[in-house]
Write an enzyme that holds these catalytic residues in place. Structure first.
Site, mmCIF file in Angstrom:
data_model
loop_
_atom_site.group_PDB
_atom_site.id
_atom_site.type_symbol
_atom_site.label_atom_id
_atom_site.label_comp_id
_atom_site.label_asym_id
_atom_site.label_seq_id
_atom_site.Cartn_x
_atom_site.Cartn_y
_atom_site.Cartn_z
ATOM 1 N N LYS A 1 13.169 47.571 -14.518
ATOM 2 C CA LYS A 1 12.699 46.221 -13.987
ATOM 3 C C LYS A 1 13.379 45.306 -14.930
ATOM 4 C CE LYS A 1 9.736 46.715 -10.209
ATOM 5 N NZ LYS A 1 8.439 46.490 -9.652
ATOM 6 N N ASP B 1 8.720 40.775 -5.986
ATOM 7 C CA ASP B 1 7.119 41.283 -5.977
ATOM 8 C C ASP B 1 6.257 40.096 -5.894
ATOM 9 O OD1 ASP B 1 7.669 43.969 -6.276
ATOM 10 O OD2 ASP B 1 7.698 44.049 -8.499
ATOM 11 N N GLY C 1 4.294 45.469 -15.720
ATOM 12 C CA GLY C 1 5.217 44.529 -15.141
ATOM 13 C C GLY C 1 4.548 44.056 -13.924
ATOM 14 N N GLY D 1 -1.791 48.025 -1.329
ATOM 15 C CA GLY D 1 -0.368 47.669 -1.740
ATOM 16 C C GLY D 1 0.633 47.830 -0.791
HETATM 17 P P1 NAP Z 1 3.095 49.262 -15.864
HETATM 18 O O1 NAP Z 1 4.284 48.076 -16.338
HETATM 19 O O2 NAP Z 1 3.318 50.613 -16.320
HETATM 20 O O3 NAP Z 1 1.878 48.491 -16.118
HETATM 21 C C1 NAP Z 1 0.902 49.421 -16.021
HETATM 22 C C2 NAP Z 1 -0.581 48.638 -16.549
HETATM 23 O O4 NAP Z 1 -1.713 49.447 -16.181
HETATM 24 C C3 NAP Z 1 -0.660 48.689 -17.972
HETATM 25 O O5 NAP Z 1 -1.220 47.526 -18.332
HETATM 26 C C4 NAP Z 1 -1.494 49.775 -18.366
HETATM 27 O O6 NAP Z 1 -1.832 49.764 -19.679
HETATM 28 C C5 NAP Z 1 -2.388 50.086 -17.212
HETATM 29 N N1 NAP Z 1 -2.787 51.239 -17.360
HETATM 30 C C6 NAP Z 1 -2.433 52.177 -17.134
HETATM 31 N N2 NAP Z 1 -3.236 53.403 -16.863
HETATM 32 C C7 NAP Z 1 -4.528 52.808 -17.072
HETATM 33 C C8 NAP Z 1 -5.991 53.301 -17.274
HETATM 34 N N3 NAP Z 1 -6.202 54.601 -16.880
HETATM 35 N N4 NAP Z 1 -6.764 52.339 -17.332
HETATM 36 C C9 NAP Z 1 -6.582 51.069 -17.618
HETATM 37 N N5 NAP Z 1 -5.262 50.359 -17.434
HETATM 38 C C10 NAP Z 1 -4.183 51.361 -17.293
HETATM 39 O O7 NAP Z 1 3.211 49.401 -14.303
HETATM 40 P P2 NAP Z 1 3.470 48.289 -13.176
HETATM 41 O O8 NAP Z 1 4.867 48.091 -12.655
HETATM 42 O O9 NAP Z 1 2.750 47.274 -13.518
HETATM 43 O O10 NAP Z 1 2.705 49.016 -11.945
HETATM 44 C C11 NAP Z 1 1.330 49.272 -11.763
HETATM 45 C C12 NAP Z 1 0.976 49.412 -10.378
HETATM 46 O O11 NAP Z 1 1.234 48.575 -9.500
HETATM 47 C C13 NAP Z 1 1.671 50.925 -10.069
HETATM 48 O O12 NAP Z 1 0.329 51.741 -9.373
HETATM 49 C C14 NAP Z 1 2.471 50.644 -8.951
HETATM 50 O O13 NAP Z 1 2.844 51.620 -8.176
HETATM 51 C C15 NAP Z 1 2.056 49.375 -8.425
HETATM 52 N N6 NAP Z 1 2.921 48.395 -7.844
HETATM 53 C C16 NAP Z 1 2.942 48.125 -6.453
HETATM 54 C C17 NAP Z 1 3.968 47.361 -5.633
HETATM 55 C C18 NAP Z 1 3.748 47.047 -4.397
HETATM 56 O O14 NAP Z 1 4.722 46.762 -3.821
HETATM 57 N N7 NAP Z 1 2.936 47.471 -3.823
HETATM 58 C C19 NAP Z 1 4.981 46.866 -6.687
HETATM 59 C C20 NAP Z 1 5.006 46.994 -8.232
HETATM 60 C C21 NAP Z 1 3.911 47.854 -8.621
HETATM 61 P P3 NAP Z 1 -1.008 50.274 -21.138
HETATM 62 O O15 NAP Z 1 0.164 49.253 -21.102
HETATM 63 O O16 NAP Z 1 -2.200 50.171 -22.144
HETATM 64 O O17 NAP Z 1 -0.936 51.719 -20.804
#
Ligand code: NAP
Length: 509
Positions: free
Chosen positions: A301, A338, A364, A468
């Site tokens: 992304k 998003d 993200g 979600g």
């Molecule tokens: P990302 O960029 O990898 O960000 C994940 C975030 O979660 C980071 O801040 C990470 O911290 C934190 N994190 C990961 N594991 C953790 C834990 N065990 N405890 C506390 N914090 C933790 O991923 P993303 O794209 O933002 O996606 C995040 C979630 O949103 C995913 O589950 C994804 O499937 C969902 N999502 C859903 C949609 C939808 O349409 N419903 C769209 C986009 C995303 P660190 O940087 O310290 O690792």
């Protein structure tokens, strides 16, 4: 070009170790197509093969059957010698198989007139497989196969890029008797487009997959409508890693089907390790495949931004693009839907202006949520395990940063989980404890499973919950509308996605 060699060009592959299971698969396959490959080499013994063929003879079906008894040296499972292989194929022909697939390794040891005589009345398809990679001299291999004077030739090779896959599909152009099979997950979209590119057949499994990247019949037919695609079909897709289980193809193809639009949406695996090489391979294929737009998911992304010719200012501010439009001149323009997804999901339940919303996580998705909420006038609070990341995001949206220790003592209008904690298969985990949920609404961005542990904890405390899945559907609907320039059939698209998620949940127990 001459007319098609097979009336039904989607070929269901039936492969099992017992005659009984083969019959079960065969019946299932016949509901989708009337061309069937019977992988006799998958049956566990010659006795099972005889039992199955005897059963086949009694069915007297009207389908077109292709018998295959590929030997181990050619990538099959039949461990018997050449004589028994040919005897089995002869018997298959006598039992109603109109075609026999004989691999090049075996065919090279016999004269073609002899093969034809032995397999009569069946026609003969000569096949070439390379499971290691796409050889440089594919054209020469095709010429050699055509010289064998078989009725049709099949070339199946492992493709680790779309470029290789396109080379394989090019072999089928201008002929009606060439079957081109680009194997491997990277080339999966090309299996769907193979018929449009001129391949005489496209294979899909009726049970277990028999080759890398093979689709199921349910995917090939009802989902992708591979036999209906033509040169005018507009191609869309999603790039990411992983993409195999993405629900976006279901969402978008449902929209195309309902509105009767000649378009297809496919999953393009762009591997994480080879980000730039993978992205460039995909971008080069846009022209030849006629890609008109694509979704972008993890982990591309942010990186996709450097390949765009233009970008919506909001997507630029968020620093992430999940939607790309390919304009008429081939230029790429990016959006972030998003953002729209978050707003649509929350606005229905909450007056966002003046409300206080906690975002847990600062990756993200959290960025898209934070910008969406701040633009709608909400006060954003960010909490993340890495305080520096939380501070950076809070600063960008003029919000506040909260340490985890404060959560149990604070109240919010809504809490949004933007971490993957609780996502399938770790469904027993929750990013926050029950006592930290002091709010009116909990919105979990995760949609697998539909009801996460976090949402269950919230519901037990009488808090309204949002899955979600709502955001997923809303961001996809917004993409669809950007590409199509018309209102999407949202209820049908939503129903299809929710039904698939419920089915998954039920199957997982
Ligand atoms: P990302 O960029 O990898 O960000 C994940 C975030 O979660 C980071 O801040 C990470 O911290 C934190 N994190 C990961 N594991 C953790 C834990 N065990 N405890 C506390 N914090 C933790 O991923 P993303 O794209 O933002 O996606 C995040 C979630 O949103 C995913 O589950 C994804 O499937 C969902 N999502 C859903 C949609 C939808 O349409 N419903 C769209 C986009 C995303 P660190 O940087 O310290 O690792």
């Amino acid at each position: 070009m001459a007319k098609h060699l097979f009336a039904c060009r989607i070929c269901g592959v039936v492969a099992a170790s017992t005659a009984r299971e083969m019959m079960v698969q065969l019946r299932r396959a016949l509901r989708q197509t009337q061309t069937i490959e019977l992988r006799l080499d998958w049956l566990r013994s010659e006795r099972e093969i005889l039992r199955f063929l005897e059963g086949l003879r009694r069915t007297r079906g009207r389908a077109t059957y292709i018998a295959t008894c590929r030997r181990v040296e050619a990538g099959g499972r039949f461990s018997g010698g050449l004589v028994s292989q040919l005897a089995i194929l002869q018997l298959a022909a006598a039992c109603g198989c109109q075609w026999c697939d004989l691999e090049m390794e075996t065919a090279a040891r016999l004269r073609s007139a002899r093969i034809r005589e032995m397999l009569r009345p069946a026609k003969w398809l000569v096949s070439f497989h390379d499971f290691a990679g796409a050889p440089a001299r594919l054209g020469a291999i095709r010429s050699a196969l055509l010289r064998s004077k078989a009725d049709a030739v099949k070339i199946a090779v492992q493709c680790d890029s779309l470029r290789d896959g396109l080379r394989v599909l090019a072999l089928a152009k201008e002929r009606n008797n060439v079957v081109a099979v680009p194997m491997g997950e990277a080339a999966l979209p090309l299996r769907v487009l193979a018929l449009r590119e001129g391949s005489a057949l496209a294979y899909a499994s009726a049970g277990q997959t028999t080759a890398p990247g093979q689709l199921t019949l349910e995917e090939m037919k009802p989902l992708y409508r591979a036999d209906r695609l033509d040169r005018r079909t507009r191609v869309y897709g999603v790039i990411g890693d992983p993409v195999a289980h993405s629900l976006s193809p279901l969402l978008h193809n449902t929209g195309f089907r309902v509105r009767r639009i000649n378009a297809v949406y496919l999953p393009f695996l762009v591997p994480q390790q080879s980000q730039d090489a993978g992205l460039r391979d995909f971008l080069r294929a846009i022209g030849p495949l006629g890609v008109r737009g694509f979704s972008v998911t993890l982990p591309h992304k942010q990186r996709i931004l450097r390949y765009l010719d233009g970008c919506d200012p909001l997507a630029e501010q968020i620093g992430a693009v999940n939607t790309v439009v390919v304009r008429g001149n081939g230029q790429l323009y990016g959006y972030n839907t998003d953002y729209v997804g978050v707003l649509r999901a929350l606005e229905r339940r909450l007056q966002l202006h003046g409300s206080r919303v906690l975002i847990y996580g600062a990756g993200g998705a959290a960025r898209a949520v934070a910008f969406a909420l701040a633009r709608a006038g909400a006060v954003v609070a960010v909490c993340a395990r890495r305080p520096e990341q939380a501070r950076r995001l809070a600063r960008a949206v003029r919000g506040e940063v909260l340490p985890r220790s404060r959560l149990a003592r604070e109240f919010f209008d809504a809490i949004v989980n933007a971490t993957p904690t609780g996502m399938h298969p770790h469904t027993n985990a929750s990013p926050l404890a029950a006592r930290e949920l002091n709010c009116r609404i909990v919105f979990d961005l995760i949609y697998r499973p539909l009801r996460t542990r976090l949402l269950k904890l919230a519901a037990q405390r009488g808090i309204e919950t949002i899955s979600g899945a709502e955001m997923f559907v809303a961001q996809g609907v917004a993409q669809w509308e950007i590409w199509m320039g018309e209102r999407a059939p949202e209820p049908q698209m939503r129903r299809a996605v929710l039904a698939a998620l419920r089915r998954e949940q039920k199957e997982a127990g």
